[in-house]
Write an enzyme that holds these catalytic residues in place. Structure first.
Site, PDB file in Angstrom:
ATOM      1  N   CYS A  42       0.847  -1.192   0.000  1.00  0.00           N
ATOM      2  CA  CYS A  42       0.000   0.000   0.000  1.00  0.00           C
ATOM      3  C   CYS A  42       0.884   1.244   0.000  1.00  0.00           C
ATOM      4  O   CYS A  42       1.989   1.245   0.545  1.00  0.00           O
ATOM      5  CB  CYS A  42      -0.905   0.011   1.224  1.00  0.00           C
ATOM      6  SG  CYS A  42      -2.081   1.400   1.230  1.00  0.00           S
ATOM      7  N   ASP A  44       0.470   3.749   1.709  1.00  0.00           N
ATOM      8  CA  ASP A  44       0.427   4.336   3.058  1.00  0.00           C
ATOM      9  C   ASP A  44       1.840   4.631   3.588  1.00  0.00           C
ATOM     10  O   ASP A  44       2.707   3.749   3.588  1.00  0.00           O
ATOM     11  CB  ASP A  44      -0.290   3.352   3.989  1.00  0.00           C
ATOM     12  CG  ASP A  44      -0.685   3.997   5.304  1.00  0.00           C
ATOM     13  OD1 ASP A  44       0.204   4.533   6.004  1.00  0.00           O
ATOM     14  OD2 ASP A  44      -1.890   3.968   5.648  1.00  0.00           O
ATOM     15  N   ARG A  46       2.916   4.841   6.416  1.00  0.00           N
ATOM     16  CA  ARG A  46       3.287   4.125   7.641  1.00  0.00           C
ATOM     17  C   ARG A  46       3.768   2.702   7.378  1.00  0.00           C
ATOM     18  O   ARG A  46       4.128   1.986   8.311  1.00  0.00           O
ATOM     19  CB  ARG A  46       2.093   4.099   8.601  1.00  0.00           C
ATOM     20  CG  ARG A  46       1.665   5.485   9.044  1.00  0.00           C
ATOM     21  CD  ARG A  46       0.271   5.461   9.659  1.00  0.00           C
ATOM     22  NE  ARG A  46      -0.742   5.037   8.698  1.00  0.00           N
ATOM     23  CZ  ARG A  46      -2.038   4.895   8.995  1.00  0.00           C
ATOM     24  NH1 ARG A  46      -2.457   5.100  10.226  1.00  0.00           N
ATOM     25  NH2 ARG A  46      -2.893   4.528   8.062  1.00  0.00           N
ATOM     26  N   HIS A  98      -2.189  -3.913   4.991  1.00  0.00           N
ATOM     27  CA  HIS A  98      -2.022  -3.510   6.400  1.00  0.00           C
ATOM     28  C   HIS A  98      -3.374  -3.233   7.011  1.00  0.00           C
ATOM     29  O   HIS A  98      -4.297  -2.753   6.337  1.00  0.00           O
ATOM     30  CB  HIS A  98      -1.117  -2.287   6.512  1.00  0.00           C
ATOM     31  CG  HIS A  98      -1.696  -1.041   5.910  1.00  0.00           C
ATOM     32  ND1 HIS A  98      -2.311  -0.067   6.657  1.00  0.00           N
ATOM     33  CD2 HIS A  98      -1.785  -0.641   4.629  1.00  0.00           C
ATOM     34  CE1 HIS A  98      -2.738   0.891   5.851  1.00  0.00           C
ATOM     35  NE2 HIS A  98      -2.433   0.578   4.616  1.00  0.00           N
ATOM     36  N   CYS A 101      -6.355   0.026   6.866  1.00  0.00           N
ATOM     37  CA  CYS A 101      -6.011   0.656   5.584  1.00  0.00           C
ATOM     38  C   CYS A 101      -7.114   1.654   5.198  1.00  0.00           C
ATOM     39  O   CYS A 101      -8.297   1.290   5.131  1.00  0.00           O
ATOM     40  CB  CYS A 101      -5.873  -0.422   4.516  1.00  0.00           C
ATOM     41  SG  CYS A 101      -5.473   0.227   2.885  1.00  0.00           S
TER      42      CYS A 101
HETATM   43 CO    CO Z   1      -3.462   1.310   2.999  1.00  0.00          CO
END
Ligand code: CO
Length: 213
Positions: A42, A44, A46, A98, A101
């Site tokens: 992803c 993302d 993080r 994750h 999400c």
């Molecule tokens: Co995500």
């Protein structure tokens, strides 16, 4: 200091540290890459792929998009897959989702009229929800539905990979790569394996290529 200036300064410091620790680090990597792993994750911030598995430059070929999807009409993810499998000859393809999400959470809500492109991207996850509507609707809370749909999405993407001519061709000719479906916990930083498909795994016949050259 502006954010981008900090990034450039940090880059200089990082490059110096790497050379101090290993003077040939960059010259060794400059001409050739031979990663054994393709990571599809992803976007993302993080879940930075190399950092969460403590990998060095050169170890992982990476593709990231919203909600770690492999979509049959997406030239971006498919060209990354083709290059990784057919040219770099990776032995492992990892899809790492994750928990919590944002893309998965948004997929369970109404479509956002201000984010038309994102809606189209998340449409595929709405379809996964619809495949598993009974199981998901039986869960008590939105958080529980997001949690489970994160997992179901990773598993679905592993099958999306297995259904490509790229993976089926490499399985037939080369007995690789192994497909791994993983999920990362934002709360504890731990990765859990959800599914693993070795070369030659049984697929629904409607997704098999009749004759992969
Ligand atoms: Co995500």
């Amino acid at each position: 200091m502006k954010t981008f200036e900090k990034l450039l300064l940090e880059n200089k410091a990082w490059a110096q540290d790497m050379v101090l620790a290993d003077p040939n680090f960059f010259s060794r990597l400059a001409d050739v890459q031979k990663p054994e792993v393709l990571w599809i994750g992803c976007s993302d911030s993080r879940v930075p792929s190399e950092i969460v598995v403590n990998a060095q430059p050169g170890e992982i070929f990476v593709h990231r998009n919203i909600a770690n999807q492999v979509i049959t009409t997406d030239f971006n993810s498919l060209s990354v897959l083709q290059y990784a499998v057919d040219v770099l000859k990776v032995n492992h393809v990892i899809v790492c989702g994750h928990y919590n999400c944002g893309g998965i959470r948004a997929s369970l809500k109404k479509q956002n009229p201000n984010l038309l492109m994102v809606n189209k991207w998340l449409k595929h996850i709405k379809d996964i929800y619809r495949l598993h509507e009974g199981e998901l609707d039986a869960l008590g809370s939105e958080d529980a539905r997001v949690h489970r749909l994160v997992e179901l999405n990773v598993i679905e993407q592993i099958y999306n990979l297995a259904h490509t001519s790229i993976i089926q061709g490499a399985w037939n000719q080369d007995r690789r790569p192994i497909l791994h479906g993983w999920v990362y916990g934002l709360q504890d930083g731990i990765i859990k394996e959800l599914i693993s498909l070795p070369p030659g795994s049984q697929l629904s016949p409607i997704y098999e290529y009749a004759d992969v050259a």
